[in-house]
Structure formats: C-alpha cells, structure tokens
Motif scaffolding. Structure first.
Motif, PDB file in Angstrom:
ATOM      1  N   SER A  35      -5.816   3.429   4.697  1.00  0.00           N
ATOM      2  CA  SER A  35      -5.780   4.139   3.414  1.00  0.00           C
ATOM      3  C   SER A  35      -4.775   4.338   2.628  1.00  0.00           C
ATOM      4  O   SER A  35      -4.647   4.308   1.478  1.00  0.00           O
ATOM      5  N   GLY A  36      -3.647   4.797   3.396  1.00  0.00           N
ATOM      6  CA  GLY A  36      -2.391   5.102   2.634  1.00  0.00           C
ATOM      7  C   GLY A  36      -1.918   3.770   2.163  1.00  0.00           C
ATOM      8  O   GLY A  36      -1.370   3.892   0.975  1.00  0.00           O
ATOM      9  N   SER A  37      -2.124   2.606   2.668  1.00  0.00           N
ATOM     10  CA  SER A  37      -1.984   1.280   2.048  1.00  0.00           C
ATOM     11  C   SER A  37      -2.630   1.247   0.674  1.00  0.00           C
ATOM     12  O   SER A  37      -1.713   0.372  -0.360  1.00  0.00           O
TER      13      SER A  37
ATOM     14  N   GLN B 199      -1.240   0.445  -5.330  1.00  0.00           N
ATOM     15  CA  GLN B 199      -1.559   0.833  -6.445  1.00  0.00           C
ATOM     16  C   GLN B 199      -0.004   1.044  -7.074  1.00  0.00           C
ATOM     17  O   GLN B 199       0.255   0.939  -8.238  1.00  0.00           O
ATOM     18  N   VAL B 200       0.583   2.005  -6.344  1.00  0.00           N
ATOM     19  CA  VAL B 200       1.787   2.418  -7.012  1.00  0.00           C
ATOM     20  C   VAL B 200       2.793   1.281  -7.076  1.00  0.00           C
ATOM     21  O   VAL B 200       3.532   1.247  -8.167  1.00  0.00           O
ATOM     22  N   ALA B 201       3.041   0.477  -6.011  1.00  0.00           N
ATOM     23  CA  ALA B 201       3.880  -0.682  -6.337  1.00  0.00           C
ATOM     24  C   ALA B 201       3.327  -1.555  -7.324  1.00  0.00           C
ATOM     25  O   ALA B 201       4.403  -1.941  -8.250  1.00  0.00           O
ATOM     26  N   MET B 202       2.305  -1.700  -7.696  1.00  0.00           N
ATOM     27  CA  MET B 202       1.703  -2.800  -8.724  1.00  0.00           C
ATOM     28  C   MET B 202       2.200  -2.018  -9.993  1.00  0.00           C
ATOM     29  O   MET B 202       2.410  -2.681 -10.865  1.00  0.00           O
ATOM     30  N   ALA B 203       1.903  -0.766 -10.091  1.00  0.00           N
ATOM     31  CA  ALA B 203       1.959   0.037 -11.300  1.00  0.00           C
ATOM     32  C   ALA B 203       3.752  -0.088 -11.610  1.00  0.00           C
ATOM     33  O   ALA B 203       4.042   0.007 -12.846  1.00  0.00           O
ATOM     34  N   ASP B 204       4.402  -0.293 -10.498  1.00  0.00           N
ATOM     35  CA  ASP B 204       5.733  -0.496 -10.630  1.00  0.00           C
ATOM     36  C   ASP B 204       6.335  -1.754 -11.363  1.00  0.00           C
ATOM     37  O   ASP B 204       7.454  -1.744 -11.536  1.00  0.00           O
ATOM     38  N   GLY B 205       5.300  -2.808 -11.033  1.00  0.00           N
ATOM     39  CA  GLY B 205       5.619  -4.007 -11.731  1.00  0.00           C
ATOM     40  C   GLY B 205       5.673  -5.228 -10.626  1.00  0.00           C
ATOM     41  O   GLY B 205       5.768  -6.388 -11.181  1.00  0.00           O
ATOM     42  N   ILE B 206       5.673  -5.032  -9.173  1.00  0.00           N
ATOM     43  CA  ILE B 206       5.450  -6.104  -8.468  1.00  0.00           C
ATOM     44  C   ILE B 206       4.021  -6.780  -8.387  1.00  0.00           C
ATOM     45  O   ILE B 206       3.049  -6.284  -9.084  1.00  0.00           O
ATOM     46  N   ASN B 207       4.179  -8.128  -8.334  1.00  0.00           N
ATOM     47  CA  ASN B 207       2.983  -8.979  -8.424  1.00  0.00           C
ATOM     48  C   ASN B 207       2.239  -8.782  -7.111  1.00  0.00           C
ATOM     49  O   ASN B 207       2.748  -8.785  -6.014  1.00  0.00           O
ATOM     50  N   LYS B 208       1.173  -8.604  -7.174  1.00  0.00           N
ATOM     51  CA  LYS B 208       0.222  -8.407  -5.899  1.00  0.00           C
ATOM     52  C   LYS B 208       0.197  -9.442  -4.898  1.00  0.00           C
ATOM     53  O   LYS B 208       0.159  -9.186  -3.718  1.00  0.00           O
ATOM     54  N   TYR B 209       0.262 -10.776  -5.336  1.00  0.00           N
ATOM     55  CA  TYR B 209       0.398 -11.838  -4.458  1.00  0.00           C
ATOM     56  C   TYR B 209       1.776 -11.959  -3.774  1.00  0.00           C
ATOM     57  O   TYR B 209       1.755 -12.499  -2.598  1.00  0.00           O
ATOM     58  N   VAL B 210       2.574 -11.704  -4.493  1.00  0.00           N
ATOM     59  CA  VAL B 210       3.975 -11.720  -4.059  1.00  0.00           C
ATOM     60  C   VAL B 210       4.252 -10.816  -2.991  1.00  0.00           C
ATOM     61  O   VAL B 210       4.813 -10.657  -1.875  1.00  0.00           O
ATOM     62  N   MET B 211       3.594  -9.494  -3.166  1.00  0.00           N
ATOM     63  CA  MET B 211       3.696  -8.427  -2.434  1.00  0.00           C
ATOM     64  C   MET B 211       3.026  -8.652  -0.908  1.00  0.00           C
ATOM     65  O   MET B 211       3.448  -8.169   0.170  1.00  0.00           O
TER      66      MET B 211
ATOM     67  N   LEU C  45      10.102  -2.233  -3.025  1.00  0.00           N
ATOM     68  CA  LEU C  45      10.344  -2.448  -1.725  1.00  0.00           C
ATOM     69  C   LEU C  45      10.014  -1.444  -0.496  1.00  0.00           C
ATOM     70  O   LEU C  45       9.580  -1.900   0.573  1.00  0.00           O
ATOM     71  N   ILE C  46       9.660  -0.227  -0.867  1.00  0.00           N
ATOM     72  CA  ILE C  46       9.037   0.577  -0.079  1.00  0.00           C
ATOM     73  C   ILE C  46       7.432   0.302   0.118  1.00  0.00           C
ATOM     74  O   ILE C  46       7.137   0.240   1.241  1.00  0.00           O
ATOM     75  N   GLY C  47       7.187  -0.281  -0.911  1.00  0.00           N
ATOM     76  CA  GLY C  47       5.625  -0.711  -0.582  1.00  0.00           C
ATOM     77  C   GLY C  47       5.576  -1.871   0.499  1.00  0.00           C
ATOM     78  O   GLY C  47       4.584  -1.867   1.243  1.00  0.00           O
ATOM     79  N   ILE C  48       6.620  -2.757   0.189  1.00  0.00           N
ATOM     80  CA  ILE C  48       6.682  -4.153   1.016  1.00  0.00           C
ATOM     81  C   ILE C  48       6.823  -3.567   2.382  1.00  0.00           C
ATOM     82  O   ILE C  48       5.983  -3.925   3.472  1.00  0.00           O
ATOM     83  N   VAL C  49       7.744  -2.635   2.813  1.00  0.00           N
ATOM     84  CA  VAL C  49       8.122  -2.179   4.105  1.00  0.00           C
ATOM     85  C   VAL C  49       6.948  -1.446   4.665  1.00  0.00           C
ATOM     86  O   VAL C  49       6.436  -1.656   5.781  1.00  0.00           O
ATOM     87  N   TYR C  50       6.347  -0.616   3.910  1.00  0.00           N
ATOM     88  CA  TYR C  50       5.119   0.137   4.482  1.00  0.00           C
ATOM     89  C   TYR C  50       3.857  -0.815   4.671  1.00  0.00           C
ATOM     90  O   TYR C  50       3.244  -0.756   5.731  1.00  0.00           O
ATOM     91  N   GLN C  51       3.649  -1.745   3.695  1.00  0.00           N
ATOM     92  CA  GLN C  51       2.508  -2.611   4.108  1.00  0.00           C
ATOM     93  C   GLN C  51       2.782  -3.794   5.173  1.00  0.00           C
ATOM     94  O   GLN C  51       2.041  -3.845   6.181  1.00  0.00           O
ATOM     95  N   ALA C  52       4.323  -3.950   5.269  1.00  0.00           N
ATOM     96  CA  ALA C  52       4.565  -4.740   6.564  1.00  0.00           C
ATOM     97  C   ALA C  52       4.200  -3.971   7.897  1.00  0.00           C
ATOM     98  O   ALA C  52       3.779  -4.548   8.870  1.00  0.00           O
TER      99      ALA C  52
END
Length: 347
Positions: free
Chosen positions: A25-27, A32-44, A248-255
């Motif tokens: 759920s936190g993911s 959504q926050v990371a994609m709003a910041d500009g990162i591509n969803k597939y790259v993430m 970067l925070i989004g990637i680390v949390y997702q990982a």
C-alpha cells in the motif's frame, strides 16, 4: 506450552501478510509521488528490481545452503513463469496508478481474493459444495467483490473529500473519465496477474521449498523481463537518468519494501498457509492507502470509490467467512473420524 507454540505459529502468517500489505500500500503512494516527480514508470520498475536482486544475492549463499534442492531446467522455467506473472502485474499497476490514482489501485487489489478463489476452483485447489453455506458464501462474496470493482471503475461520482493539493494535469492523456476507466482496467489486470502469481506460487513452493532461492530467481528474471519491455517502450536515453531526490527514494523503497520484503513474506506465507489465505489480506491495505493518498498526495476521494470499496470489502469478508466456516467443518469431520472406533460394534 504446546498450545501457545501452535497459536503463535498460526499467528505468524497473519502478521507477515499484514506487513506485506502495508508495504504494498505504501508502494502505491510512493510510485505516484515518484512519477509525479518525473521518473518513467517502466524505468522505475527496472531499477527497483535490479537493486532488489543485488541486495538479495549475498543471502543466497547462506540461506537454504544445506537443504536446497537441485536447480534443474524445469525448476528454472517455473521461476521464469512465476516472474512473468509478477512483472505483468507490476507494469499494469504502474500504468493504472499513472492513469487513475493510488487509492483506486489499492482498492482494486481487493479483487485478488475473488480472482484467487475462482482460479483455485478451476485448478481444483478449492472444492465448491453448492449445498454448503461455506461454498455459497465464497461464491457470493466473489461476485459481490467483482461488482464493487466495476462500480469503482465506472462510477467516480461526486468528490467527498478534496484537498488543495490535487492536481490531475498529468492524467489528461485522454480525458479525466476515460483515464479513470482505463486506469481501473489496468489495476484489475494487476489483480488478476497477482492472483495467478499466488496460485502458481503454491505449486512452485511445493516443488522447490527454498523461499530465498525462489524469490532471488523470481526477481532476477523479472529484472530481465522488465528491462526488455522498458528498452522497447522507453526510447529516450534521458529518461533513464535518476535524480537524487524523490525518484531515488522511490526506487530504494520499491526495491526493499515493495519487492524484497513483500516477495519474501508472501512466498513464505503461501508456503505456510496457502494462496487463498494470503490473497485474503488485500483489503487491509486500502485504509492505509486512502489515508496516505488524500493527506500526502491530495487525491480526490469520490462517492463511487467509497461505495465500491464498501461493497468490495463486504464481498471480501463474505469469502473469508465462508473459508473459515469450511475449515471448521473440515476440522470437525477429521476430529470425528479420529474419535470413531476402528471396529464398530454392530451387535
């Protein structure tokens, strides 16, 4: 003492699935926050999966080293197919969140128990006795949950709770209503892929009962699959750059949270309690996601979302009641069989 140990062993899968659902759920919010910041969803997806693989690699040499079954070609193919279900689910979830909201994505995850029950019946992992109340409750709950999801997708309704942070400018690829419907369809696709993942996970764990190895190869293959897809979908090299901020925070949390911890807990819980038990915990995350989405993301909470969520949760607990009733009946039947004398006195 034995009763306390047995009670704790039954509680552990419950705690594990609650933690896993909180991480997922936190993911949805972090995505959504990371994609709003500009990162591509597939790259993430690619970066988070790759980081999870690297973090899990050292544990592969220490855990299950003694009792690890041999890695045959058929076993590796099973891991690859299992990873494919996970990859499809993640990609569809990211698209769904991008088009709609984290709240809708979390709510439609409540369809997983219904889909898992249908698939379990198809693959004969669950038996339906139409004359039993438990089976009737499971079927009714499944139908109710699916109906609730359709309400959430097709009827957004007037806004009940709105914050000044709400900004839907990044969701106008078609029109707001069409985006919502398309996003909901992708979120439902994520739920279906997740249900297939749970069902197939149960058979893989039985064949190869080494959780760490399963999770490692699953994430490794998912990294390869998502990379191939992302290289086709993302042609601009600049989109592969990661900024040292929320991206970067989004990637680390997702990982760590959404992939590594969730995969480990879900795989272990499927091994201990079965796929339908684990799928039953999806509604737990909706409260957390709605709270985070409204407070921190400024998501609008519409009447359709409220009505659909209530119906889905009602269907979920109907299925849960049917499952518990069926398990109690089975336990009583087994107990009566054990207590019956081997030789009946027919005189």
């Amino acid at each position: 003492m034995v009763g306390w140990v047995n009670g704790w062993s039954k509680l552990l899968p419950f705690v594990g699935m609650v933690v896993a659902m909180m991480a997922q759920s936190g993911s949805n919010v972090v995505i959504q926050v990371a994609m709003a910041d500009g990162i591509n969803k597939y790259v993430m997806v690619v970066y988070s999966m790759a980081l999870s693989t690297i973090l899990l690699l050292p544990f592969l040499f220490f855990l299950h080293s003694s009792e690890r079954p041999p890695l045959t070609f058929s076993v590796l193919c099973s891991f690859f197919l299992l990873a494919l279900f996970g990859s499809l689910g993640q990609i569809m979830a990211y698209i769904g969140i991008d088009l709609s909201s984290a709240t809708l994505a979390s709510a439609t995850l409540n369809l997983i128990p219904a889909f898992t029950f249908v698939l379990a019946v198809i693959f004969r992992m669950e038996v339906v006795h139409w004359t039993h109340y438990s089976s009737q409750a499971k079927v009714l709950g499944t139908i109710v949950s699916i109906a609730g999801a359709f309400i959430m997708i097709l009827y957004k309704g007037p806004t009940i709770l709105k914050t000044h942070l709400s900004d839907s400018s990044n969701k106008l690829q078609f029109s707001p209503q069409l985006n919502w419907i398309m996003g909901g369809i992708f979120c439902v696709g994520d739920s279906l892929a997740s249900s297939m993942w749970y069902i197939y996970q149960a058979s893989v764990v039985k064949k190869y009962p080494a959780v760490t190895v399963i999770v490692f190869f699953q994430i490794l293959f998912s990294t390869v699959q998502c990379t191939v897809f992302a290289l086709i979908a993302v042609r601009d090299p600049r989109e592969w750059r990661v900024k040292l901020d929320m991206e970067l925070i989004g990637i680390v949390y997702q990982a760590i949270g959404a992939t590594l911890i969730r995969y480990m807990l879900c795989t272990w819980c499927v091994f201990r309690a079965g796929p339908l038990f684990c799928a039953m915990f999806k509604p737990v995350g909706i409260i957390f996601t709605v709270f985070m989405g409204v407070i921190f993301l400024g998501d609008d909470f519409g009447l359709g979302s409220l009505i659909g969520a209530v119906i889905i949760v009602a269907g979920f607990y109907t299925v849960l009641w049917g499952k518990s009733r069926g398990e109690n009946n089975n336990e009583n039947l087994e107990s009566s069989c054990h207590n019956a004398p081997l030789l009946q006195n027919t005189a």
